[in-house]
Design an enzyme around this catalytic site. Sequence first.
Site, short mmCIF file in Angstrom:
data_model
loop_
_atom_site.label_atom_id
_atom_site.label_comp_id
_atom_site.label_asym_id
_atom_site.label_seq_id
_atom_site.Cartn_x
_atom_site.Cartn_y
_atom_site.Cartn_z
CB SER A 26 14.01 12.09 4.85
OG SER A 26 13.72 13.21 4.03
CE1 TYR A 86 14.78 16.19 8.57
CE2 TYR A 86 14.82 15.86 6.19
CZ TYR A 86 14.23 15.64 7.43
OH TYR A 86 13.09 14.87 7.53
P1 NAP Z 1 7.08 17.07 13.83
O1 NAP Z 1 5.60 17.15 13.91
O2 NAP Z 1 7.90 18.28 13.93
O3 NAP Z 1 7.55 15.99 14.90
C1 NAP Z 1 8.90 15.87 15.33
C2 NAP Z 1 8.94 15.09 16.62
O4 NAP Z 1 10.31 15.06 17.09
C3 NAP Z 1 8.12 15.76 17.71
O5 NAP Z 1 7.54 14.78 18.53
C4 NAP Z 1 9.18 16.53 18.47
O6 NAP Z 1 8.84 16.86 19.81
C5 NAP Z 1 10.32 15.52 18.43
N1 NAP Z 1 11.54 16.16 18.85
C6 NAP Z 1 12.11 17.28 18.34
N2 NAP Z 1 13.21 17.59 19.04
C7 NAP Z 1 13.33 16.65 20.03
C8 NAP Z 1 14.25 16.44 21.08
N3 NAP Z 1 15.29 17.25 21.28
N4 NAP Z 1 14.07 15.39 21.90
C9 NAP Z 1 13.01 14.56 21.74
N5 NAP Z 1 12.10 14.70 20.74
C10 NAP Z 1 12.26 15.75 19.90
O7 NAP Z 1 7.48 16.45 12.44
P2 NAP Z 1 7.17 15.04 11.76
O8 NAP Z 1 7.01 15.33 10.33
O9 NAP Z 1 6.12 14.29 12.46
O10 NAP Z 1 8.58 14.35 11.95
C11 NAP Z 1 8.76 13.05 12.44
C12 NAP Z 1 9.95 12.40 11.73
O11 NAP Z 1 9.63 12.24 10.35
C13 NAP Z 1 11.22 13.24 11.78
O12 NAP Z 1 12.34 12.38 11.93
C14 NAP Z 1 11.25 13.88 10.41
O13 NAP Z 1 12.53 14.23 10.01
C15 NAP Z 1 10.69 12.76 9.58
N6 NAP Z 1 10.18 13.13 8.25
C16 NAP Z 1 9.13 13.99 8.12
C17 NAP Z 1 8.67 14.28 6.84
C18 NAP Z 1 7.53 15.21 6.58
O14 NAP Z 1 7.27 15.52 5.42
N7 NAP Z 1 6.81 15.67 7.59
C19 NAP Z 1 9.26 13.68 5.73
C20 NAP Z 1 10.32 12.81 5.91
C21 NAP Z 1 10.75 12.53 7.18
P3 NAP Z 1 8.30 18.35 20.14
O15 NAP Z 1 6.88 18.38 19.66
O16 NAP Z 1 8.43 18.43 21.60
O17 NAP Z 1 9.18 19.31 19.40
#
Ligand code: NAP
Length: 253
Positions: free
Chosen positions: A145, A158
């Site tokens: 991140s 986080y």
């Molecule tokens: P997201 O749409 O909220 O996706 C998060 C994913 O993690 C979903 O598939 C969710 O499943 C899964 N998850 C959450 N809790 C879980 C658990 N207990 N066991 C298994 N899976 C679980 O957000 P995203 O932005 O795509 O995030 C993906 C990654 O990118 C994360 O590591 C996040 O920190 C990172 N990231 C995101 C951003 C951004 O700006 N969006 C920036 C930097 C890093 P459910 O749908 O079932 O909850």
Amino acid sequence: MDAAAVFSLEGRTAVVSGCNTGLGRAMAVALAEAGADIVGLNRSEAAGLGEEIARCGRSFLDLRADLAHGAPAELVEQAAALTGRVDILVNNAGIIRRRSALEFSETDWDDVVDLNLRAVFQLSQAAARRFMSQGGGGKIINVASMLSFQGGLRVASYTASKSGVLGLTRALANEWAPLGINVNAIAPGYMSTNNTAELRADADRNDAILGRIPAGRWGRPEDLSGAVVFLASRAADYVHGHTLAVDGGWLAR
Ligand code: NAP
């Protein structure tokens, strides 16, 4: 050099955690487009993803996995059931809790660190053991991140977890590079997914963030496609311990 062949993932199996939605889903599709079969480790069903991956001519296995309280090693062994092997692990599943540090609860600390850091180590260890049992070699791609580099606001657990992901990526790369295993990370910038819905809904924060992104827009999940295919491919065989920002220039400011 045949560029298409260097980036091809034909014959490889990729395990992607949290690929029912958001960045994980886009990365799973990109890996399938490059030729990999996909195993999802998903808490929720990945509706429609199997069909999308089938359209790329690849197979998809959707394993139910709640990684909140640890990631049992058997998950990687179950993943190997799809094709008999695992070649690529993308540690994508992650959560965020937004509270001021003075009000931060123990649960908001543990939930985030357990999923974003502990499960990443456990799955990486299980994958590396699997790679060794297959004769060595493999790719691990962690999702870091901007808060692997910066402190952020109201996101103590986080930031701690994602800064930990950057350090863990380096630590594992040092141990496993000699085994032919590449451990790297992608650091997405501010991307339009569920994870940032709260930020985007706050007009002031939204404007402040947008105004600081040199590319002038929030990232889209598909913006990670090239980076994940690169790091999963032979093109990245000599890339170890690197965290690649895909951030519209955010860190350059
Ligand atoms: P997201 O749409 O909220 O996706 C998060 C994913 O993690 C979903 O598939 C969710 O499943 C899964 N998850 C959450 N809790 C879980 C658990 N207990 N066991 C298994 N899976 C679980 O957000 P995203 O932005 O795509 O995030 C993906 C990654 O990118 C994360 O590591 C996040 O920190 C990172 N990231 C995101 C951003 C951004 O700006 N969006 C920036 C930097 C890093 P459910 O749908 O079932 O909850």
